[in-house]
Design a protein around this motif. Structure first.
Motif, PDB file in Angstrom:
ATOM      1  N   VAL A 160      14.562  -0.756  29.727  1.00  8.49           N
ATOM      2  CA  VAL A 160      13.436   0.189  29.771  1.00  8.49           C
ATOM      3  C   VAL A 160      12.634   0.126  28.476  1.00  8.49           C
ATOM      4  O   VAL A 160      13.137  -0.303  27.439  1.00  8.49           O
ATOM      5  CB  VAL A 160      13.908   1.662  29.983  1.00  8.49           C
ATOM      6  N   GLU A 161      11.376   0.552  28.585  1.00  2.06           N
ATOM      7  CA  GLU A 161      10.567   0.716  27.377  1.00  2.06           C
ATOM      8  C   GLU A 161       9.709   1.972  27.508  1.00  2.06           C
ATOM      9  O   GLU A 161       9.467   2.460  28.617  1.00  2.06           O
ATOM     10  CB  GLU A 161       9.717  -0.523  27.094  1.00  2.06           C
ATOM     11  N   GLU A 162       9.306   2.490  26.334  1.00  2.00           N
ATOM     12  CA  GLU A 162       8.463   3.695  26.349  1.00  2.00           C
ATOM     13  C   GLU A 162       7.058   3.311  26.772  1.00  2.00           C
ATOM     14  O   GLU A 162       6.517   2.308  26.309  1.00  2.00           O
ATOM     15  CB  GLU A 162       8.454   4.329  24.961  1.00  2.00           C
ATOM     16  N   ILE A 163       6.483   4.118  27.650  1.00  4.37           N
ATOM     17  CA  ILE A 163       5.115   3.849  28.112  1.00  4.37           C
ATOM     18  C   ILE A 163       4.239   5.076  27.854  1.00  4.37           C
ATOM     19  O   ILE A 163       4.757   6.181  27.632  1.00  4.37           O
ATOM     20  CB  ILE A 163       5.083   3.522  29.624  1.00  4.37           C
ATOM     21  N   GLY A 187      19.747   6.996  20.950  1.00  6.20           N
ATOM     22  CA  GLY A 187      18.722   7.133  21.992  1.00  6.20           C
ATOM     23  C   GLY A 187      18.428   5.847  22.746  1.00  6.20           C
ATOM     24  O   GLY A 187      17.644   5.851  23.691  1.00  6.20           O
ATOM     25  N   SER A 188      19.059   4.744  22.348  1.00  7.73           N
ATOM     26  CA  SER A 188      18.708   3.496  23.039  1.00  7.73           C
ATOM     27  C   SER A 188      19.513   3.274  24.320  1.00  7.73           C
ATOM     28  O   SER A 188      19.173   2.398  25.116  1.00  7.73           O
ATOM     29  CB  SER A 188      18.844   2.287  22.109  1.00  7.73           C
ATOM     30  N   LEU A 189      20.567   4.070  24.528  1.00  6.31           N
ATOM     31  CA  LEU A 189      21.349   3.962  25.770  1.00  6.31           C
ATOM     32  C   LEU A 189      21.293   5.280  26.523  1.00  6.31           C
ATOM     33  O   LEU A 189      21.548   6.344  25.958  1.00  6.31           O
ATOM     34  CB  LEU A 189      22.825   3.666  25.468  1.00  6.31           C
ATOM     35  N   VAL A 190      20.997   5.200  27.804  1.00  7.16           N
ATOM     36  CA  VAL A 190      20.877   6.422  28.623  1.00  7.16           C
ATOM     37  C   VAL A 190      21.697   6.243  29.897  1.00  7.16           C
ATOM     38  O   VAL A 190      21.570   5.211  30.583  1.00  7.16           O
ATOM     39  CB  VAL A 190      19.390   6.682  28.999  1.00  7.16           C
ATOM     40  N   ARG A 191      22.530   7.217  30.209  1.00 10.44           N
ATOM     41  CA  ARG A 191      23.220   7.218  31.512  1.00 10.44           C
ATOM     42  C   ARG A 191      22.230   7.802  32.509  1.00 10.44           C
ATOM     43  O   ARG A 191      21.864   8.971  32.431  1.00 10.44           O
ATOM     44  CB  ARG A 191      24.488   8.067  31.410  1.00 10.44           C
ATOM     45  N   LEU A 208      10.178   6.704  30.032  1.00 15.86           N
ATOM     46  CA  LEU A 208      10.932   5.447  29.981  1.00 15.86           C
ATOM     47  C   LEU A 208      10.793   4.678  31.298  1.00 15.86           C
ATOM     48  O   LEU A 208      11.248   5.129  32.355  1.00 15.86           O
ATOM     49  CB  LEU A 208      12.417   5.731  29.712  1.00 15.86           C
ATOM     50  N   ALA A 209      10.154   3.521  31.204  1.00 16.10           N
ATOM     51  CA  ALA A 209       9.850   2.729  32.404  1.00 16.10           C
ATOM     52  C   ALA A 209      10.743   1.494  32.472  1.00 16.10           C
ATOM     53  O   ALA A 209      11.036   0.867  31.446  1.00 16.10           O
ATOM     54  CB  ALA A 209       8.393   2.286  32.360  1.00 16.10           C
ATOM     55  N   ILE A 210      11.145   1.170  33.705  1.00 17.45           N
ATOM     56  CA  ILE A 210      11.971  -0.023  33.910  1.00 17.45           C
ATOM     57  C   ILE A 210      11.077  -1.263  33.863  1.00 17.45           C
ATOM     58  O   ILE A 210      10.025  -1.303  34.496  1.00 17.45           O
ATOM     59  CB  ILE A 210      12.664   0.028  35.289  1.00 17.45           C
ATOM     60  N   TYR A 253      18.623   0.781  29.074  1.00 21.11           N
ATOM     61  CA  TYR A 253      18.742   0.262  27.705  1.00 21.11           C
ATOM     62  C   TYR A 253      17.361  -0.016  27.121  1.00 21.11           C
ATOM     63  O   TYR A 253      16.601  -0.811  27.688  1.00 21.11           O
ATOM     64  CB  TYR A 253      19.583  -1.021  27.742  1.00 21.11           C
ATOM     65  N   LYS A 254      17.072   0.648  25.993  1.00 20.69           N
ATOM     66  CA  LYS A 254      15.819   0.371  25.282  1.00 20.69           C
ATOM     67  C   LYS A 254      16.037  -0.876  24.451  1.00 20.69           C
ATOM     68  O   LYS A 254      16.661  -0.826  23.390  1.00 20.69           O
ATOM     69  CB  LYS A 254      15.463   1.554  24.378  1.00 20.69           C
TER      70      LYS A 254
END
Ligand code: UTP
Length: 281
Positions: A160-163, A187-191, A208-210, A253-254
């Motif tokens: 994912v990345e921030e948009i 913050g780079s890993l999100v369940r 957070l976009a895939i 994952y960012k």
């Protein structure tokens, strides 16, 4: 050797945003400088330790198979000349892995394309690369970072990345709870516990976009078989992943690196300038 060995490339889409260029040429074969998008993706997979490339193609995509094959006539023509070096990279790719192909007969969406690839993947974890998302990083490639994460957490991983909020209707958008892991930046890993395909900005669960990199476990195929057409009447991978997320089996994952949306003209031009400046010419 990585426990993820296969990489699936859904490449059957129509590429309508690039018409007329994509009328007779697959979008995945458009070159950034001298290299087709798909070759960048395959090189990223090889760098991540994967050795089996599974490509979902469709009508009008035969140039993909020809690209990842020897062209005897061409080889003969340039043998012993300075131009021979132009083929070195693609020869290395052909020698480093195997390629197999299947056709998606009807373009029913990304989820359907991935399900079509089941015959090439079988019952093992696999990576998915959407070649029109072109990624680059100074050190480990994005897929390489994701394979490491899979080896630790053994569940689906989406990059994912921030948009910007106004772009949410172009992506699958996720939400979830931060995972504390000392090996990764805070913050780079999100369940993941929520996922929406192309939401309006007001409905987006986060920023957070895939992007087009996934590691999937083979149970996704059973979920996809049951997934009904969603947004735009297509079978969406986001809807299938949401089912996996409900039982805690998806991590977002960012990633470290840069991504270019080469499915859009702006992103394609940015990627071309980036690789030109970088000296990959
Ligand atoms: P996109 O929606 O970005 O690709 O799908 P597209 O449909 O080819 O492009 P536009 O929007 O018309 O310009 C993401 C990826 O999924 C593949 C595409 O080839 C692309 O790599 N895909 C999509 C399939 O393989 N089959 C499908 O039915 C849909």
């Amino acid at each position: 050797m990585s426990i993820v060995k296969k990489c699936l490339f859904p490449a059957a889409g129509y590429g309508t945003r690039f018409l007329p260029a994509t009328k007779a040429i697959p979008k995945e074969m458009l070159p950034v400088l001298t290299k087709p998008l798909l070759q960048y993706g395959v090189e990223e997979a090889i760098e991540a330790g994967l050795n089996t490339m599974a490509i979902v193609t469709g009508r009008g995509k035969r140039s993909i198979e020809d690209h990842f094959d020897i062209s005897y006539e061409l080889e003969h023509q340039i043998k012993g000349t300075a131009k021979e070096s132009y083929l070195t990279e693609i020869r290395n790719v052909i020698n480093a892995c195997t390629f197999s192909y299947t056709r998606q007969v009807e373009m029913k969406g990304l989820g359907h394309a991935i399900l079509t690839g089941e015959t090439l993947i079988g019952n093992e974890p696999f990576a998915v690369v959407l070649a029109d998302d072109l990624c680059d990083n100074k050190t480990d490639g994005v897929l390489s970072q994701m394979v490491k994460l899979y080896e630790k957490y053994k569940c689906c991983v989406v990059a994912v990345e921030e948009i910007s909020p106004e772009d949410s209707n172009k992506y699958g958008v996720i939400a979830g709870d931060t995972i504390a892991d000392e090996k990764y930046a805070k913050g780079s890993l999100v369940r993941v516990n929520d996922m929406v395909e192309k939401p309006d900005p007001k409905d987006a669960p986060s920023n957070l976009a895939i992007i087009g990199r996934y590691i999937l476990t083979p149970d996704i195929f059973d979920v996809l078989r049951e997934t009904k057409p969603g947004k735009a009447g297509e079978i969406q991978i986001t809807d299938a992943l949401l089912e996996m997320a409900k039982i805690g089996k998806v991590i977002a994952y960012k990633f470290d690196g840069t991504r270019f949306d080469c499915g859009s003209v702006d992103g394609f031009v940015q990627a071309t300038n980036y690789f030109y400046e970088k000296g990959d010419k």
